[in-house]
Design a protein around this motif. Structure first.
Motif, short mmCIF file in Angstrom:
data_model
loop_
_atom_site.label_atom_id
_atom_site.label_comp_id
_atom_site.label_asym_id
_atom_site.label_seq_id
_atom_site.Cartn_x
_atom_site.Cartn_y
_atom_site.Cartn_z
N VAL A 53 37.52 53.80 72.51
CA VAL A 53 38.88 53.71 73.03
C VAL A 53 39.33 52.25 73.08
CG1 VAL A 53 40.34 54.06 75.05
CG2 VAL A 53 38.74 55.85 74.34
N GLN A 54 38.45 51.35 73.55
CA GLN A 54 38.79 49.93 73.61
C GLN A 54 39.04 49.37 72.22
OE1 GLN A 54 39.39 47.97 76.43
NE2 GLN A 54 40.18 46.67 74.78
N GLN A 55 38.23 49.77 71.26
CA GLN A 55 38.42 49.32 69.88
C GLN A 55 39.76 49.80 69.33
OE1 GLN A 55 34.98 50.89 67.84
NE2 GLN A 55 33.61 49.27 68.56
N THR A 56 40.13 51.02 69.71
CA THR A 56 41.42 51.57 69.26
C THR A 56 42.58 50.78 69.85
OG1 THR A 56 40.44 53.78 69.07
CG2 THR A 56 42.85 53.64 69.16
N ILE A 57 42.47 50.44 71.15
CA ILE A 57 43.51 49.63 71.79
C ILE A 57 43.66 48.29 71.06
CG2 ILE A 57 44.20 48.45 73.91
CD1 ILE A 57 42.60 50.56 75.45
N ASP A 58 42.53 47.67 70.75
CA ASP A 58 42.56 46.38 70.05
C ASP A 58 43.20 46.51 68.67
OD1 ASP A 58 41.27 45.30 72.23
OD2 ASP A 58 39.26 45.41 71.33
N LYS A 59 42.87 47.60 67.98
CA LYS A 59 43.43 47.81 66.64
C LYS A 59 44.94 48.00 66.67
CE LYS A 59 39.39 49.88 64.36
NZ LYS A 59 38.85 51.13 63.75
N VAL A 60 45.41 48.85 67.60
CA VAL A 60 46.84 49.13 67.65
C VAL A 60 47.61 47.92 68.16
CG1 VAL A 60 46.93 50.11 69.99
CG2 VAL A 60 48.54 50.91 68.24
N THR A 61 46.98 47.13 69.04
CA THR A 61 47.64 45.92 69.55
C THR A 61 47.88 44.92 68.42
OG1 THR A 61 46.59 46.18 71.71
CG2 THR A 61 47.45 44.00 71.18
N ASN A 62 46.95 44.87 67.48
CA ASN A 62 47.06 43.92 66.37
C ASN A 62 47.55 44.56 65.07
OD1 ASN A 62 45.80 41.47 67.70
ND2 ASN A 62 44.11 42.91 67.92
N TYR A 101 55.52 50.68 69.07
CA TYR A 101 56.89 51.15 69.31
C TYR A 101 57.83 49.97 69.60
CZ TYR A 101 60.73 53.73 71.49
OH TYR A 101 61.97 54.24 71.82
N GLU A 102 57.34 49.02 70.41
CA GLU A 102 58.16 47.85 70.76
C GLU A 102 57.29 46.60 70.84
OE1 GLU A 102 61.77 49.56 73.58
OE2 GLU A 102 59.87 49.02 74.50
N ARG A 103 57.91 45.46 70.57
CA ARG A 103 57.27 44.16 70.75
C ARG A 103 58.12 43.33 71.72
NH1 ARG A 103 53.37 43.00 66.79
NH2 ARG A 103 53.38 44.42 64.99
N ASN A 104 57.46 42.38 72.40
CA ASN A 104 58.20 41.52 73.34
C ASN A 104 58.79 40.32 72.60
OD1 ASN A 104 56.07 39.73 72.92
ND2 ASN A 104 55.02 40.32 74.81
N ALA A 105 59.38 39.42 73.36
CA ALA A 105 60.03 38.26 72.75
C ALA A 105 59.05 37.38 71.99
CB ALA A 105 60.73 37.44 73.85
N ASP A 106 57.78 37.42 72.35
CA ASP A 106 56.75 36.63 71.65
C ASP A 106 56.14 37.39 70.47
OD1 ASP A 106 57.06 34.53 73.47
OD2 ASP A 106 55.68 35.49 74.90
N ASN A 107 56.77 38.51 70.12
CA ASN A 107 56.32 39.34 69.01
C ASN A 107 54.95 39.99 69.26
OD1 ASN A 107 56.99 40.49 66.47
ND2 ASN A 107 55.56 39.09 65.44
N GLN A 108 54.58 40.11 70.54
CA GLN A 108 53.33 40.79 70.89
C GLN A 108 53.62 42.25 71.21
OE1 GLN A 108 52.07 38.36 74.21
NE2 GLN A 108 50.68 37.16 72.91
N THR A 109 52.65 43.11 70.91
CA THR A 109 52.83 44.54 71.16
C THR A 109 52.99 44.79 72.64
OG1 THR A 109 51.46 45.07 69.24
CG2 THR A 109 51.82 46.83 70.84
N SER A 110 54.08 45.44 73.02
CA SER A 110 54.31 45.74 74.44
C SER A 110 54.25 47.23 74.72
CB SER A 110 55.68 45.19 74.87
OG SER A 110 56.72 45.76 74.09
N THR A 111 54.71 48.04 73.76
CA THR A 111 54.71 49.49 73.95
C THR A 111 54.23 50.18 72.69
OG1 THR A 111 56.65 49.26 75.40
CG2 THR A 111 56.09 51.49 74.65
#
Length: 202
Positions: free
Chosen positions: A67-76, A106-116
């Motif tokens: 699950v943690q690996q999946t979070i890391d993958k989707v975040t990047n 689904y969404e990124r923040n102002a710093d282009n990081q994954t937020s949602t």
């Protein structure tokens, strides 16, 4: 807008698939179609609370790293890239079920990081069970094939060889010739059955 929302809820109910958004910045569930609550047996309030830490409280211990690996993958992940995962989650009664999920940004923040991220979740417990049952059957067939090919074929081949040696020598007794004939017929039939079993196993 209300009609559209009702239509989407109807789709979720008909397909028996959970759709949700997850807020990575706050590390909690944003939206849930409600199917996961039904699948896992939690109230909506409990399910939202359990969503903290990406449901780590109800993830099977052996699947937490996945699950943690999946979070890391989707975040990047890149926009539009779909990340898949199959893991076990604990129901309210204590049993675990297998859930297959597909997630993407689904969404990124102002710093282009994954937020949602948006996720689709489906119960595949029965499919996993069928795959396990099939693997068990295949393993059993392989064992039967091995025993036929190695453990049973060897003594049968030895008996066939002995029968051939006996035939090379003259047997004067009619009784002994009859016994040898019966023995030869029996071992020939047994050899044919072994070949049939091996062919069926393949």
């Amino acid at each position: 807008m209300e009609t559209g929302s009702k239509f989407l809820n109807s789709i979720f109910e008909v397909t028996h698939v959970e759709f949700q958004t997850f807020d990575l910045s706050q590390n909690k569930l944003g939206f849930s179609s409600g199917m996961a609550c039904q699948l896992l047996g939690y109230s909506e309030e409990d399910y939202r609370w359990l969503s903290n830490g990406f449901y780590k409280e109800i993830v099977h211990p052996d699947d937490r790293e996945l699950v943690q690996q999946t979070i890391d993958k989707v975040t990047n992940a890149k926009n539009g890239e779909v990340i898949e995962m199959t893991a076990r989650f604990r129901k309210s009664g204590g049993d675990y079920i297998w859930l297959y999920s597909r997630q993407m940004i689904y969404e990124r923040n102002a710093d282009n990081q994954t937020s949602t991220i948006i996720r689709q979740v489906e119960d595949v417990t029965r499919l996993i069970e069928l795959q396990y049952e099939l693997k068990t059957k295949v393993d059993q067939l392989n064992l039967v094939s091995y025993k036929n090919s190695h453990l049973l074929r060897s003594p049968v081949a030895s008996i066939i060889g002995l029968v051939n040696i006996i035939e090379e020598h003259e047997i004067t007794s009619q009784h002994n010739r009859q016994i040898l004939s019966f023995l030869k017929d029996a071992i020939t039939r047994l050899d044919e059955v072994i070949h049939e079993i091996n062919d069926d196993a393949k």
